[in-house]
Design an enzyme around this catalytic site. Structure first.
Site, PDB file in Angstrom:
ATOM      1  N   LEU A   1      54.288 -10.001  74.481  1.00  0.00           N
ATOM      2  CA  LEU A   1      52.899 -10.313  74.626  1.00  0.00           C
ATOM      3  C   LEU A   1      52.725 -11.951  74.169  1.00  0.00           C
ATOM      4  O   LEU A   1      52.076 -12.694  75.208  1.00  0.00           O
ATOM      5  CB  LEU A   1      51.885  -9.919  73.695  1.00  0.00           C
ATOM      6  CG  LEU A   1      50.360 -10.003  74.128  1.00  0.00           C
ATOM      7  CD1 LEU A   1      50.411  -9.287  75.770  1.00  0.00           C
ATOM      8  CD2 LEU A   1      49.692  -8.825  73.376  1.00  0.00           C
TER       9      LEU A   1
ATOM     10  N   ASP B   1      62.212  -9.929  71.051  1.00  0.00           N
ATOM     11  CA  ASP B   1      60.398 -10.224  69.791  1.00  0.00           C
ATOM     12  C   ASP B   1      58.895 -10.472  70.042  1.00  0.00           C
ATOM     13  O   ASP B   1      58.897 -11.072  70.861  1.00  0.00           O
ATOM     14  CB  ASP B   1      61.100 -10.855  69.196  1.00  0.00           C
ATOM     15  CG  ASP B   1      60.135 -11.222  67.713  1.00  0.00           C
ATOM     16  OD1 ASP B   1      59.676  -9.581  67.311  1.00  0.00           O
ATOM     17  OD2 ASP B   1      61.141 -11.937  66.840  1.00  0.00           O
TER      18      ASP B   1
ATOM     19  N   HIS C   1      67.010 -10.816  63.066  1.00  0.00           N
ATOM     20  CA  HIS C   1      67.221 -12.409  63.265  1.00  0.00           C
ATOM     21  C   HIS C   1      68.089 -12.858  62.857  1.00  0.00           C
ATOM     22  O   HIS C   1      69.371 -13.186  63.674  1.00  0.00           O
ATOM     23  CB  HIS C   1      65.821 -13.057  62.243  1.00  0.00           C
ATOM     24  CG  HIS C   1      64.860 -12.659  63.446  1.00  0.00           C
ATOM     25  ND1 HIS C   1      65.017 -12.844  64.815  1.00  0.00           N
ATOM     26  CD2 HIS C   1      63.581 -11.459  63.956  1.00  0.00           C
ATOM     27  CE1 HIS C   1      63.602 -12.491  64.894  1.00  0.00           C
ATOM     28  NE2 HIS C   1      62.469 -11.692  64.092  1.00  0.00           N
TER      29      HIS C   1
ATOM     30  N   ASN D   1      50.063 -15.397  63.863  1.00  0.00           N
ATOM     31  CA  ASN D   1      49.625 -13.972  63.570  1.00  0.00           C
ATOM     32  C   ASN D   1      48.155 -13.897  64.465  1.00  0.00           C
ATOM     33  O   ASN D   1      47.440 -12.761  64.795  1.00  0.00           O
ATOM     34  CB  ASN D   1      49.586 -14.011  62.576  1.00  0.00           C
ATOM     35  CG  ASN D   1      50.815 -13.256  61.488  1.00  0.00           C
ATOM     36  OD1 ASN D   1      51.159 -13.201  62.301  1.00  0.00           O
ATOM     37  ND2 ASN D   1      50.749 -13.061  60.080  1.00  0.00           N
TER      38      ASN D   1
END
Length: 713
Positions: A619, A616, A561, A344
């Site tokens: 970046l 997914d 997933h 995160n």
């Protein structure tokens, strides 16, 4: 039990529509004398083999007749069942133009009949539960599976699942739509808005109701929380049954082995068919703003004063010349493996939330201008590539009701639209964070913030005109967060949303139930108003407890997933029978939860599950501006995928996507919803009919075996 291979020569043979078996149909090509001679020789050779197993010479094998006729009751039952359901793929000549693999005999499952009978009842009940919830929310459910389920006799009242009701719902109308290019004009300059319906909206125990002028409920979705929990507990018990585990594991191994044998026998023929299709195709940090817009006011400092982009970079002690990918530090690496907290933090370039707010937010000091420009630049690459389309995820957090209007205003004001793009709204499961920061008081407020604006704009589009325009290009909802977090159980005594005021996060199933139940009511409301509906496609089974996959099976049209299915044979087999789409991202999983070589995508694909490749968080996980091509190219190298395999994965992604029916017709054929090769336009999908027929045959045989066994007294 016997295994038979049936084939035909070239494309010269057109079978009769009333043929009842592959052997019989193929034998019809021969004249009577040839048939008798072939049958006599076949019998002679078999007698020779059974009298002395070592007496059958290698030359004798090549003298075997090409069309052995196997009249076994099991095969007859399967064919008759398929004819009753009018499976059109069994009436096409291409059905016989490859080596078929058929298991025949009185008993083909390899388990005792009582176990097979009970397993069939359990699996059928599980599929019926999913069918109920899919139809309640106007989500898709396989037509073939639904037709087979309709053939099942009444269940025994002594069944442990008799407490679960399946409900009756009308199917979603899907009129035949003409094929044509998508609209290219700006959709946000809409025509006259629909009128106000005048209904009232009220929340009852966390689920919204639509009331007419007589205060009568307009839409009843067919279930409540008590029934949902009962169905959830029943499925949980089912997945823990040892006999059923053994049965499903056997069937999954059989599907894997059958696919390997199919490829061994038909790979060259599949490749040859694919090559006959003409025109087949498969196949740096921006410093610009600091050079051209350094003086733009981009955010507020701690004192509330507006500062320029140049001042922000100066405060961070960086300049555009030194800026590079390594300095941004946004790529996931080995340090993020099983560390979702570190992952995160990668969303903040250089570890600074200010850059994320300036460049990657829709609601900031600049009203999301830079983010809109970035999206347009990425979209322009999609439009230039011609064959790539995307469903981008964008967040609505549920912290306030104004989030929807702000997001819609951003999209309309900056004309963030492309024919190549649709939007999925991802809802992070962050109630505990909002509660601890005193942004909301209870879980009901989060639901209000998420759904009240949606019901209001559906009831009266003129109340939120920009949101009404934006929602036309939203396909559904996603639910995201770290699934490995510890959580409680979703039980009958769990507090209602208005009473959930503690600082703990609700369980995964709690989130999904209230999102799904409210979406189901909203979809029925929007369908009556002639508006587009939504689907639920949550992140599910990436980590954490396996029962998340039970929830996904009940409420998700597709999931993302699904890694933990490799540890749950019953659920894996149910996902196969229910054709639940699974969008898998091996590169993402490789950095977070599972090494690439251990990823089950290849196994799932071989067995026939509806899987696709998906990017997914590009970046973090990708290194080029073609993240999806990265996924395909690496998967092809690691798992040695053929061109046919990749085309099948691409076709699956189209089927799973939220693009319109008309757009899918344009991409993969007007009859793509039909079962088998009747729905395959090989010139568009580039998937040979041989592969499609194999998949369809195997799927229908699995369903037919279950239904036939369940109906036996």
């Amino acid at each position: 039990m016997s295994v038979y291979l049936a084939s035909a020569k070239g494309n010269s043979y057109v079978p009769e529509k009333n043929a009842t078996s592959i052997g019989e149909a193929a034998a019809d090509e021969l004249d009577d004398d040839q048939t008798l001679q072939s049958d006599d020789k076949f019998v002679q050779l078999m007698n020779k083999h059974y009298n002395d197993p070592h007496a059958l010479e290698m030359d004798d094998i090549y003298d075997m007749p090409q069309y052995p006729v196997a009249k076994h009751q099991q095969e007859q039952n399967i064919i008759e069942q398929m004819q009753k359901l009018k499976v059109s793929c069994y009436e096409d000549k291409d059905l016989y133009d490859f080596q078929h693999i058929t298991v025949c005999g009185e008993e083909t499952s390899g388990v005792p009949m009582d176990h097979l009978h009970m397993a069939s009842l359990f699996l059928i009940k599980a599929l019926s539960i999913r069918e109920k919830y899919m139809k309640a929310a106007l989500q898709s459910f396989p037509v073939a599976t639904s037709q087979f389920l309709s053939q099942v006799k009444q269940f025994d009242e002594s069944s442990p699942f008799n407490k679960c009701t399946t409900g009756k719902h009308s199917a979603v109308p899907t009129g035949d739509c003409p094929v044509g290019p998508p609209k290219s004009e700006n959709p946000f300059h809409a025509e006259k808005l629909p009128e106000n319906s005048g209904y009232q909206i009220r929340s009852v125990e966390g689920v919204y109701s639509v009331l007419d002028s007589d205060n009568q409920q307009k839409f009843w979705i067919g279930f409540d929380r008590t029934e949902f929990i009962a169905d959830f507990e029943a499925l949980f018990a089912l997945t823990s049954d040892e006999c059923l585990k053994s049965f499903c594991k056997r069937r999954l191994r059989y599907l894997s082995s059958k696919y390997e044998l199919h490829i061994l026998l038909n790979e060259l023929r599949e490749s040859s068919c694919q090559k006959e299709v003409e025109h087949r195709d498969f196949y740096n940090v921006r410093k610009h703003k600091m050079k051209t817009n350094a003086g733009d006011l981009v955010c507020l400092d701690r004192e509330g004063k507006a500062v320029t982009l140049e001042q922000v970079f100066k405060d961070l002690n960086i300049n555009s010349y030194k800026l590079n990918v390594d300095m941004l530090d946004v790529h996931a690496d080995r340090h993020t493996f099983h560390r979702f907290d570190k992952f995160n933090s990668k969303y903040n370039p250089i570890g600074e939330s200010r850059l994320r707010e300036i460049f990657l937010k829709t609601d900031n000091y600049m009203d999301g201008q830079y983010f809109a420009e970035l999206i347009k630049e990425v979209v322009s690459d999609l439009e230039d590539s011609k064959y790539q389309n995307a469903e981008y995820r964008i967040s609505v957090y549920g912290r306030s009701k104004s989030e929807w209007d702000k997001l819609a205003k951003w999209a309309v004001q900056h004309s963030v639209y492309s024919d190549n793009v649709r939007w999925l709204i991802q809802v992070p499961r962050l109630y505990d964070v909002y509660k601890s920061n005193k942004l909301i008081d209870n879980f009901q407020q989060l639901l209000d913030n998420l759904f009240v604006p949606l019901f209001e704009v559906t009831n009266n589009p003129s109340s939120h005109p920009e949101l009404h325009a934006f929602l036309q290009y939203v396909t559904g909802f996603d639910s995201v967060d770290d699934e490995s977090k510890p959580e409680g159980a979703f039980i009958k005594d769990i507090p209602l949303p208005e009473n959930w005021n503690c600082n703990e996060n609700p369980p995964y199933a709690y989130y999904q139930y209230y999102m799904f139940a409210n979406m189901a009511v909203l979809n029925n409301f929007r369908r009556e108003r002639g508006l587009n509906t939504f689907v639920l496609r949550p992140h599910c089974g990436e980590a954490g407890p396996i029962h998340h996959l039970i929830t996904g099976f009940m409420v998700g049209e597709n999931i993302s997933h699904g890694l933990l299915l490799r540890k749950a044979p019953v659920l894996q087999y149910l996902y196969y029978l229910g054709r639940v789409g699974i969008a898998m991202s091996p590169l993402s999983n490789n950095s977070l939860f599972l090494d690439y070589h251990h990823n089950p995508l290849r196994t799932f694909f071989n067995r026939g599950l509806l899987v696709s490749l998906s990017s997914d968080a590009p970046l973090q996980f990708h290194y080029t501006k073609e993240p999806l091509i990265e996924e395909y190219s690496i998967a092809a190298q690691v798992w040695k995928l053929s061109g046919i395999d990749m085309c099948e994965l691409a076709m699956n992604s189209v089927l799973m996507s939220g693009f319109s029916h008309e757009t899918k017709q344009l991409w993969i054929g007007q009859d793509y919803k039909e079962e088998g090769i009747a729905g395959n336009n090989v010139e568009l999908t580039n998937v040979p009919n041989i592969r499609i027929t194999y998949r369809s045959e195997t799927f229908l045989e699995e369903l037919s075996t279950l239904i036939h066994t369940a109906n036996e007294s």
